[in-house]
Scaffold this active site. Structure first.
Site, PDB file in Angstrom:
ATOM      1  N   HIS A  76      -8.860   0.398  -6.420  1.00 42.66           N
ATOM      2  CA  HIS A  76      -8.048  -0.350  -5.349  1.00 42.66           C
ATOM      3  C   HIS A  76      -6.550  -0.197  -5.512  1.00 42.66           C
ATOM      4  O   HIS A  76      -6.157  -0.263  -6.720  1.00 42.66           O
ATOM      5  CB  HIS A  76      -8.241  -1.937  -5.695  1.00 42.66           C
TER       6      HIS A  76
ATOM      7  N   TYR B  39       0.740  -1.171   0.008  1.00 39.10           N
ATOM      8  CA  TYR B  39      -0.040  -0.056  -0.015  1.00 39.10           C
ATOM      9  C   TYR B  39       0.927   1.234   0.211  1.00 39.10           C
ATOM     10  O   TYR B  39       0.285   2.339   0.083  1.00 39.10           O
ATOM     11  CB  TYR B  39      -1.073   0.051   1.301  1.00 39.10           C
TER      12      TYR B  39
END
Length: 137
Positions: free
Chosen positions: A93, A22
């Site tokens: 995403h 991330y």
């Protein structure tokens, strides 16, 4: 133009949670980098499914960028909320959900979103924002 970004569970931990997947920036740090002239971007994050649904229902925006996190794969209720509103929703995403665990491969939201952006890191939000800017022209 008004764009609402809705982030789901655990996305409040960006910059701390699994940086190899991330990244190492918080969402607050990142959002300042993608501001565009003439666009008001507001951000909402919740770990609670019902709060995300209420935010979708109450949204006053020209477009919504939705990263429903883990609810992407489990929440019929969030899918139904996206389908029920007239505001276009782009699903984003950070990771490529198709390249991860098999339980992440199916998105319940994709069929009711106007488009989906997976796997481009935080840049996915900027790509979604660019889509809405082009749509406006």
């Amino acid at each position: 133009m008004r764009i609402l970004i809705i982030n789901g569970p655990n996305l409040n931990l960006l910059g701390k949670r699994q940086p190899s997947i991330y990244g190492d920036k918080s969402f607050d740090e990142y959002i300042h980098e993608i501001q565009k002239e003439g666009v008001h971007v507001s951000v909402y994050q919740s770990n609670v499914e019902g709060e995300i649904i209420n935010t979708l229902h109450d949204a006053k925006a020209d477009g919504i960028i939705l990263n429903a996190g883990g609810y992407t794969h489990t929440s019929v209720a969030i899918r139904d909320a996206v389908a029920a509103i007239e505001i276009p929703v782009v699903e984003v995403h950070i990771s490529n959900i198709s390249a991860r665990e098999s339980f992440r491969h199916e998105s319940l939201i994709s069929p009711v979103a106007v488009g989906c952006i997976f796997g481009f890191g935080m840049t996915g939000y900027e790509l979604a924002l660019d889509y809405f800017l082009k749509l406006k022209k």
